[in-house]
Scaffold this active site. Structure first.
Site, PDB file in Angstrom:
ATOM      1  N   GLN A 115      73.983  84.983  94.259  1.00 12.05           N
ATOM      2  CA  GLN A 115      73.039  85.281  93.183  1.00 12.05           C
ATOM      3  C   GLN A 115      72.494  83.961  92.662  1.00 12.05           C
ATOM      4  O   GLN A 115      73.265  83.078  92.270  1.00 12.05           O
ATOM      5  CB  GLN A 115      73.708  86.040  92.030  1.00 12.05           C
ATOM      6  CG  GLN A 115      72.673  86.513  91.007  1.00 12.05           C
ATOM      7  CD  GLN A 115      73.265  87.203  89.784  1.00 12.05           C
ATOM      8  OE1 GLN A 115      74.100  86.629  89.093  1.00 12.05           O
ATOM      9  NE2 GLN A 115      72.824  88.410  89.508  1.00 12.05           N
ATOM     10  N   TYR A 165      68.313  86.403  81.089  1.00  9.63           N
ATOM     11  CA  TYR A 165      68.148  85.017  81.555  1.00  9.63           C
ATOM     12  C   TYR A 165      66.670  84.761  81.889  1.00  9.63           C
ATOM     13  O   TYR A 165      65.833  85.637  81.686  1.00  9.63           O
ATOM     14  CB  TYR A 165      69.091  84.747  82.729  1.00  9.63           C
ATOM     15  CG  TYR A 165      70.552  84.754  82.287  1.00  9.63           C
ATOM     16  CD1 TYR A 165      71.016  83.778  81.399  1.00  9.63           C
ATOM     17  CD2 TYR A 165      71.436  85.735  82.693  1.00  9.63           C
ATOM     18  CE1 TYR A 165      72.338  83.779  80.963  1.00  9.63           C
ATOM     19  CE2 TYR A 165      72.763  85.741  82.260  1.00  9.63           C
ATOM     20  CZ  TYR A 165      73.203  84.761  81.390  1.00  9.63           C
ATOM     21  OH  TYR A 165      74.504  84.763  80.955  1.00  9.63           O
ATOM     22  N   ARG A 177      83.742  94.683  86.574  1.00  7.11           N
ATOM     23  CA  ARG A 177      85.036  94.607  85.893  1.00  7.11           C
ATOM     24  C   ARG A 177      86.168  95.301  86.663  1.00  7.11           C
ATOM     25  O   ARG A 177      87.282  94.770  86.706  1.00  7.11           O
ATOM     26  CB  ARG A 177      84.884  95.124  84.452  1.00  7.11           C
ATOM     27  CG  ARG A 177      84.064  94.166  83.582  1.00  7.11           C
ATOM     28  CD  ARG A 177      83.651  94.807  82.270  1.00  7.11           C
ATOM     29  NE  ARG A 177      82.653  95.854  82.461  1.00  7.11           N
ATOM     30  CZ  ARG A 177      82.193  96.650  81.515  1.00  7.11           C
ATOM     31  NH1 ARG A 177      82.653  96.526  80.277  1.00  7.11           N
ATOM     32  NH2 ARG A 177      81.270  97.576  81.773  1.00  7.11           N
TER      33      ARG A 177
HETATM   34  C1  LIG Z   1      83.231  88.404  83.292  1.00  5.19           C
HETATM   35  C2  LIG Z   1      81.856  88.898  83.644  1.00  5.19           C
HETATM   36  C3  LIG Z   1      80.956  88.038  84.267  1.00  5.19           C
HETATM   37  C4  LIG Z   1      79.680  88.485  84.631  1.00  5.19           C
HETATM   38  N1  LIG Z   1      78.838  87.636  85.296  1.00  5.19           N
HETATM   39  C5  LIG Z   1      77.645  88.084  85.765  1.00  5.19           C
HETATM   40  C6  LIG Z   1      76.820  87.245  86.568  1.00  5.19           C
HETATM   41  O1  LIG Z   1      77.147  86.105  86.886  1.00  5.19           O
HETATM   42  N2  LIG Z   1      75.634  87.769  86.995  1.00  5.19           N
HETATM   43  C7  LIG Z   1      75.254  89.054  86.713  1.00  5.19           C
HETATM   44  O2  LIG Z   1      74.197  89.487  87.148  1.00  5.19           O
HETATM   45  N3  LIG Z   1      76.019  89.848  85.958  1.00  5.19           N
HETATM   46  C8  LIG Z   1      77.208  89.411  85.486  1.00  5.19           C
HETATM   47  N4  LIG Z   1      78.018  90.254  84.769  1.00  5.19           N
HETATM   48  C9  LIG Z   1      77.606  91.671  84.602  1.00  5.19           C
HETATM   49  C10 LIG Z   1      78.182  92.537  85.722  1.00  5.19           C
HETATM   50  O3  LIG Z   1      77.748  92.134  87.000  1.00  5.19           O
HETATM   51  C11 LIG Z   1      77.811  94.029  85.571  1.00  5.19           C
HETATM   52  O4  LIG Z   1      76.401  94.141  85.630  1.00  5.19           O
HETATM   53  C12 LIG Z   1      78.340  94.666  84.285  1.00  5.19           C
HETATM   54  O5  LIG Z   1      79.620  94.169  83.939  1.00  5.19           O
HETATM   55  C13 LIG Z   1      78.437  96.186  84.412  1.00  5.19           C
HETATM   56  O6  LIG Z   1      79.240  96.563  85.505  1.00  5.19           O
HETATM   57  P1  LIG Z   1      80.782  97.051  85.352  1.00  5.19           P
HETATM   58  O7  LIG Z   1      80.779  98.187  84.367  1.00  5.19           O
HETATM   59  O8  LIG Z   1      81.182  97.471  86.728  1.00  5.19           O
HETATM   60  O9  LIG Z   1      81.562  95.888  84.834  1.00  5.19           O
HETATM   61  C14 LIG Z   1      79.284  89.809  84.361  1.00  5.19           C
HETATM   62  C15 LIG Z   1      80.186  90.669  83.684  1.00  5.19           C
HETATM   63  C16 LIG Z   1      81.449  90.229  83.351  1.00  5.19           C
HETATM   64  C17 LIG Z   1      82.407  91.190  82.673  1.00  5.19           C
END
Ligand SMILES: Cc1cc2nc3c(=O)[nH]c(=O)nc-3n(C[C@H](O)[C@H](O)[C@H](O)COP(=O)(O)O)c2cc1C
Length: 370
Positions: free
Chosen positions: A100, A169, A318
């Site tokens: 990414q 961003y 997560r």
């Molecule tokens: C610790 C952490 C780091 C994340 N870093 C990024 C990232 O680098 N780039 C991005 O697009 N989203 C990032 N996200 C968002 C996740 O990719 C995702 O879109 C969001 O957590 C929802 O998905 P989930 O419910 O499966 O966690 C991050 C989320 C968490 C919790």
């Protein structure tokens, strides 16, 4: 066999199943963004755990665009060797890895970079420290930086790149009327606000060639007053697909969005897959593979989203922090929900330099041992 375990291809990239590890900042890179053994170990665990496509955390393409500490960097050729090791380790364990690529814009951390953050528009109340409003020349330079970063990812053996257009961003700020107050060709109508995205896509394509997957992560809405709305977001999705994007990951929310941030609470089945309705609104005519992220927690929900055509791939962040082997667990027949509690406690150790991990799992383990 469930469709979730069926193989698929995205622009020639062969994937063993429909599970995606959504980009996740791990806080495990070196101070200068170099890959570390700990980062490699984390990615290898995901590959071994059965994730078909692993997307790295957002890697910063220019130094003034760094979003946080211990973030992966791809801003200079000196970083390629470490990235090569990472890609090779994932491949050796049967995985596919996408980088990414990102610029944090107004959310860049000046304390880390020592550089003035670049913004789409500068206006009163935007930030407490000075900002640099991008000129058209800067927009060109940014486009070149995205293309060079993608070239480095390809040189390092990555399977593709993902343009980070989501979560508030820089590219997301261009789409948002809240941040984008420009009066030139890059502001105003949604076509103008999305112009830079098409230029970046074009520049990246020229560098990586036709047969290298280019993905994007896009908000289906910012869910903050004055931000990108869903109608405009869906239009951008169409523009990107028409311009030759290979797959689109649908997310939503901005990092300052509180309850409506990209990483929301998921307390019950109804709260799962919280962007499914927006993804459905893209309709049957949307021609490129759709990856859906946001609150996927149960096997049945994931399966239903594929079966009814809402998504082609299921992306999680997560759940894989707690269970890097979740895909293999489900494949083995243990179909209990992901153990993730969606409490976002995983961010905290990352900010302290320890790398992210599931704090809640550690607490539960300690209680059991007591
Ligand atoms: C610790 C952490 C780091 C994340 N870093 C990024 C990232 O680098 N780039 C991005 O697009 N989203 C990032 N996200 C968002 C996740 O990719 C995702 O879109 C969001 O957590 C929802 O998905 P989930 O419910 O499966 O966690 C991050 C989320 C968490 C919790």
């Amino acid at each position: 066999m469930s469709k979730l375990f069926e193989s698929a291809t995205i622009n020639g990239m062969e994937l063993s199943n429909r599970f995606v590890r959504s980009a996740t900042w791990e806080g495990m890179a070196a101070d200068d963004g170099k890959v570390t053994p700990k980062l490699i170990e984390t990615m290898v665990a995901l590959a071994k755990g059965g994730v078909g496509m692993i997307i790295t955390s957002h890697a910063y393409i220019r130094q003034e665009g760094q979003a946080g500490p211990w973030q992966i960097g791809v801003y200079e050729d000196k970083l390629i060797d470490g990235l090569k090791e990472l890609a090779a380790a994932v491949h050796a364990n049967g995985g596919k890895i996408i980088m990414q690529i990102a610029h944090a814009g107004n959310f860049a951390v000046e304390k880390l970079t020592g550089l003035v953050p670049w913004v789409v528009s500068d206006f009163e109340g935007l930030a407490e420290t000075p900002r640099h409003e991008m000129t058209v020349g800067d927009i060109r330079a940014l486009t070149v930086s995205f293309a060079e970063a993608a070239g480095r990812a390809k040189a390092a053996g990555f399977d593709g790149v993902q343009l980070h257009c989501a979560h508030g961003y820089l590219l997301s700020q261009f789409l948002s009327p809240l941040y984008n107050r420009r009066m030139d060709d890059y502001g105003g109508s949604i076509e103008n606000r999305a112009r830079i995205h098409l230029e970046v896509l074009d520049a990246v394509r020229k560098v990586v060639g036709d047969d290298f997957p280019i993905l994007a992560k896009l908000n289906c809405g910012d869910f903050v007053e004055g931000g990108l709305n869903t109608a405009d977001a869906l239009q951008v999705a169409g523009l990107l697909a028409d311009a030759g994007l290979d797959a689109l990951e649908i997310s939503g929310g901005v990092i300052t969005g509180g309850r409506m941030s990209p990483s929301r609470m998921v307390k019950n089945d109804e709260q799962e897959a919280y962007f499914k309705n927006e993804a459905r609104a893209l309709g049957d005519k949307f021609r490129i593979p759709l990856i859906l992220v946001g609150g996927m927690r149960s096997f049945e929900t994931a399966e239903a989203l594929l079966a009814d055509g809402t998504a082609d791939f299921i992306s999680m962040c997560r759940p894989f922090i707690r269970e890097p082997d979740l895909v293999n667990r489900w494949k083995s027949g243990d179909r209990r929900k992901a153990f993730c509690k969606s409490d976002n406690a995983c961010f905290k150790p990352g900010m302290k330099g320890k790398g992210i991990y599931c704090v809640t799992a550690e607490v539960e383990k300690a209680k059991l041992e007591d």
